[in-house]
Design a protein around this motif. Sequence first.
Motif, short mmCIF file in Angstrom:
data_model
loop_
_atom_site.label_atom_id
_atom_site.label_comp_id
_atom_site.label_asym_id
_atom_site.label_seq_id
_atom_site.Cartn_x
_atom_site.Cartn_y
_atom_site.Cartn_z
N ILE A 153 0.86 -1.19 0.00
CA ILE A 153 0.00 0.00 0.00
C ILE A 153 0.89 1.24 0.00
O ILE A 153 1.81 1.34 0.81
N ILE A 154 0.62 2.16 -0.90
CA ILE A 154 1.39 3.41 -0.93
C ILE A 154 0.44 4.56 -0.60
O ILE A 154 -0.44 4.92 -1.39
N ARG A 155 0.62 5.11 0.58
CA ARG A 155 -0.25 6.18 1.08
C ARG A 155 0.59 7.44 1.27
O ARG A 155 1.52 7.46 2.07
N ASP A 185 -7.72 5.87 -3.43
CA ASP A 185 -8.22 7.13 -2.89
C ASP A 185 -7.60 8.28 -3.68
O ASP A 185 -6.37 8.34 -3.83
N PRO A 186 -8.42 9.20 -4.22
CA PRO A 186 -7.89 10.27 -5.07
C PRO A 186 -7.01 11.26 -4.34
O PRO A 186 -6.18 11.94 -4.96
N LYS A 187 -7.13 11.35 -3.04
CA LYS A 187 -6.39 12.35 -2.28
C LYS A 187 -5.03 11.84 -1.80
O LYS A 187 -4.01 12.51 -1.95
N VAL A 188 -5.00 10.64 -1.23
CA VAL A 188 -3.75 10.13 -0.63
C VAL A 188 -3.17 8.94 -1.40
O VAL A 188 -2.14 8.40 -1.01
N GLY A 189 -3.78 8.56 -2.51
CA GLY A 189 -3.29 7.43 -3.28
C GLY A 189 -4.00 6.14 -2.91
O GLY A 189 -4.73 5.55 -3.71
#
Length: 259
Positions: A153-155, A185-189
């Motif tokens: 997961i890349i956040r 998620d469009p904001k944090v990836g």
Amino acid sequence: MYVDLINTSQDLNLKVTTLQVAGCGGAPCSQQLALQIKQTLNVRHLRQGYGMTEVSGVFFSTLNDTLEQVTTTVGCLVDHCEVKVVDREGRMVPMGTPGELWVRGYNVMLGYFNDEEKTREFIRPDGWAKTGDQFVLQEDGYARIVGRMKDVIIRIGLKIFPSEIEEFFETHPDIMEAQVFGVPDPKVGEEICVYLRLREGVTITEQDVVDFCKDKIAHYRIPRYIRFINEFTRTSTTGKIQKAQLLAKLLSELSLKNL
């Protein structure tokens, strides 16, 4: 299977004393679960291993392994087989650093039947097979599996390994199994989602889960989506939990909320 055996023996207060050997493979076994297999089921010998259909067995525990080696690694490299851990450009990384495991040797398959393109994707011209699994190789020849490369997961640019968070949740006395994956998620990836299987008769709220995480893991590793499930859907052949179905279920739920 081991989770259910442990849970049943504890619920019925049964002391298991006759098990000689327990083998683990096909999916990562957390250190917490490995210790429970040894201590709760009183298994004399615990053996872990790693392999794939395409490369057969690569790492196995030995009879002389310590408890630390058996519970934290998938064993040591088999004879007459080469392995290396590389970055995304195929360059070897230092020992103790996560990267993709590549395998070369007599145990690597010749190829996929009637599928040259897929064979070329998996096996390089120099014979190295790209497993797609994230590993840490130790100086002593033992190895730790971190998870599938595609599952990372890349956040907000930070890499999060689901297996590490799953192991953390499984230290909770009322959580039997945890499955963690990323949600676009469009904001944090990607945001983090966890599905939890609880002990029978236990009730835990989402806030209880968040409170359990506080001051134990970094804030960015606390799941945004927390769900509970009675049973996980597994593959019929190896019993692996199907995370893709969990993701599809969550995305369907979120889309309905946004209507």
